[in-house]
Design a protein around this motif. Structure first.
Motif, PDB file in Angstrom:
ATOM      1  N   ARG A  35       1.694  -9.097   2.324  1.00 27.63           N
ATOM      2  CA  ARG A  35       1.756  -7.804   1.626  1.00 27.63           C
ATOM      3  C   ARG A  35       1.443  -7.990   0.143  1.00 27.63           C
ATOM      4  N   ILE A  36       2.000  -9.048  -0.452  1.00 29.25           N
ATOM      5  CA  ILE A  36       1.728  -9.339  -1.865  1.00 29.25           C
ATOM      6  C   ILE A  36       0.241  -9.613  -2.062  1.00 29.25           C
ATOM      7  N   PHE A  37      -0.323 -10.443  -1.192  1.00 31.91           N
ATOM      8  CA  PHE A  37      -1.745 -10.755  -1.269  1.00 31.91           C
ATOM      9  C   PHE A  37      -2.578  -9.480  -1.115  1.00 31.91           C
ATOM     10  N   LEU A  38      -2.200  -8.623  -0.169  1.00 28.00           N
ATOM     11  CA  LEU A  38      -2.934  -7.385   0.067  1.00 28.00           C
ATOM     12  C   LEU A  38      -2.874  -6.471  -1.159  1.00 28.00           C
ATOM     13  N   ARG A  39      -1.698  -6.355  -1.779  1.00 27.98           N
ATOM     14  CA  ARG A  39      -1.576  -5.527  -2.989  1.00 27.98           C
ATOM     15  C   ARG A  39      -2.463  -6.072  -4.113  1.00 27.98           C
ATOM     16  N   LEU A  40      -2.447  -7.381  -4.303  1.00 27.31           N
ATOM     17  CA  LEU A  40      -3.289  -7.974  -5.342  1.00 27.31           C
ATOM     18  C   LEU A  40      -4.771  -7.798  -5.027  1.00 27.31           C
ATOM     19  N   LEU A  41      -5.126  -7.922  -3.757  1.00 26.63           N
ATOM     20  CA  LEU A  41      -6.516  -7.710  -3.349  1.00 26.63           C
ATOM     21  C   LEU A  41      -6.945  -6.271  -3.630  1.00 26.63           C
ATOM     22  N   ILE A  42      -6.087  -5.321  -3.313  1.00 24.66           N
ATOM     23  CA  ILE A  42      -6.403  -3.913  -3.574  1.00 24.66           C
ATOM     24  C   ILE A  42      -6.552  -3.675  -5.071  1.00 24.66           C
ATOM     25  N   HIS A  43      -5.643  -4.240  -5.870  1.00 24.76           N
ATOM     26  CA  HIS A  43      -5.771  -4.105  -7.329  1.00 24.76           C
ATOM     27  C   HIS A  43      -7.096  -4.696  -7.805  1.00 24.76           C
ATOM     28  N   PHE A  44      -7.447  -5.846  -7.271  1.00 26.23           N
ATOM     29  CA  PHE A  44      -8.700  -6.498  -7.650  1.00 26.23           C
ATOM     30  C   PHE A  44      -9.902  -5.622  -7.296  1.00 26.23           C
ATOM     31  N   LEU A  45      -9.902  -5.049  -6.099  1.00 24.05           N
ATOM     32  CA  LEU A  45     -11.026  -4.202  -5.676  1.00 24.05           C
ATOM     33  C   LEU A  45     -11.112  -2.928  -6.501  1.00 24.05           C
ATOM     34  N   VAL A  46      -9.968  -2.321  -6.790  1.00 24.84           N
ATOM     35  CA  VAL A  46      -9.973  -1.134  -7.650  1.00 24.84           C
ATOM     36  C   VAL A  46     -10.444  -1.523  -9.050  1.00 24.84           C
ATOM     37  N   GLY A  47     -10.066  -2.715  -9.505  1.00 29.40           N
ATOM     38  CA  GLY A  47     -10.535  -3.204 -10.797  1.00 29.40           C
ATOM     39  C   GLY A  47     -12.044  -3.368 -10.836  1.00 29.40           C
ATOM     40  N   ILE A  48     -12.618  -3.876  -9.764  1.00 32.33           N
ATOM     41  CA  ILE A  48     -14.082  -4.002  -9.680  1.00 32.33           C
ATOM     42  C   ILE A  48     -14.733  -2.617  -9.736  1.00 32.33           C
ATOM     43  N   PHE A  49     -14.142  -1.664  -9.012  1.00 28.59           N
ATOM     44  CA  PHE A  49     -14.650  -0.288  -9.046  1.00 28.59           C
ATOM     45  C   PHE A  49     -14.566   0.275 -10.469  1.00 28.59           C
ATOM     46  N   ALA A  50     -13.429   0.060 -11.134  1.00 29.91           N
ATOM     47  CA  ALA A  50     -13.238   0.579 -12.497  1.00 29.91           C
ATOM     48  C   ALA A  50     -14.231  -0.062 -13.471  1.00 29.91           C
ATOM     49  N   LEU A  51     -14.451  -1.363 -13.322  1.00 30.20           N
ATOM     50  CA  LEU A  51     -15.416  -2.051 -14.180  1.00 30.20           C
ATOM     51  C   LEU A  51     -16.824  -1.512 -13.933  1.00 30.20           C
ATOM     52  N   SER A  52     -17.177  -1.304 -12.676  1.00 25.45           N
ATOM     53  CA  SER A  52     -18.486  -0.732 -12.339  1.00 25.45           C
ATOM     54  C   SER A  52     -18.632   0.670 -12.907  1.00 25.45           C
ATOM     55  N   LEU A  53     -17.575   1.460 -12.787  1.00 28.52           N
ATOM     56  CA  LEU A  53     -17.589   2.825 -13.325  1.00 28.52           C
ATOM     57  C   LEU A  53     -17.788   2.795 -14.840  1.00 28.52           C
TER      58      LEU A  53
END
Length: 160
Positions: A84-102
């Motif tokens: 669950r911790i890994f999944l939360r960090l992965l989701i944060h990372f993916l949203v971060g990539i989206f935010a950086l792209s945006l």
């Protein structure tokens, strides 16, 4: 740092409230002048659209901080704690990539808008397009804060 981000969010919330007020007033004016006076104002639709664009992007960034964005939590409650911790960090990372792209692509779009004028209000479209990279930047700040809090929480629960 958290207090600074809290103040940033409060300022954006105030900004969104003002934009919503302007949006409601301009739409009301448009309806009133079109259907009651039978002589619509030409600028109200464009101003309402611009307010709406800013509302959407700024609201989306606030939702990232509040973790109110779309999430599918079908399997995560059934996973062991470490996953669950890994999944939360992965989701944060993916949203971060989206935010950086945006932010990056929004900046390119913003630069294109510098030389374009809105047809009715005649302001630079860069003022409108600025909502995109700013929203991405705010999302990135909020995601970095979330990752920091998650790592801090991990360190406090699993001291070596």
């Amino acid at each position: 740092m958290e207090r600074l981000i809290d103040h940033l969010e409060k300022g954006k919330t105030f900004f969104i409230t003002v934009l919503l007020f302007i949006l409601v007033i301009t739409v009301f004016l448009q309806i009133f002048t079109r259907f009651v006076l039978l002589k619509p104002l030409t600028w109200t639709e464009e101003v309402a659209r611009f307010c709406f664009i800013w509302l959407i992007f700024m609201g989306a960034s606030i939702n990232v901080r509040k973790r109110a964005h779309f999430a599918l939590e079908l399997f995560s409650p059934k996973l062991p704690s470490g996953y669950r911790i890994f999944l939360r960090l992965l989701i944060h990372f993916l949203v971060g990539i989206f935010a950086l792209s945006l932010s990056i692509l929004g900046w390119i779009f913003f630069k294109v808008g510098i030389n374009r004028m809105s047809p009715t209000v005649e302001i630079s479209m860069a003022y409108i397009y600025a909502a995109i990279p700013l929203s991405g930047l705010f999302m990135l700040i909020y995601i970095l804060e979330a990752i920091y809090k998650e790592i801090k929480r991990i360190m406090n629960t699993h001291p070596e």
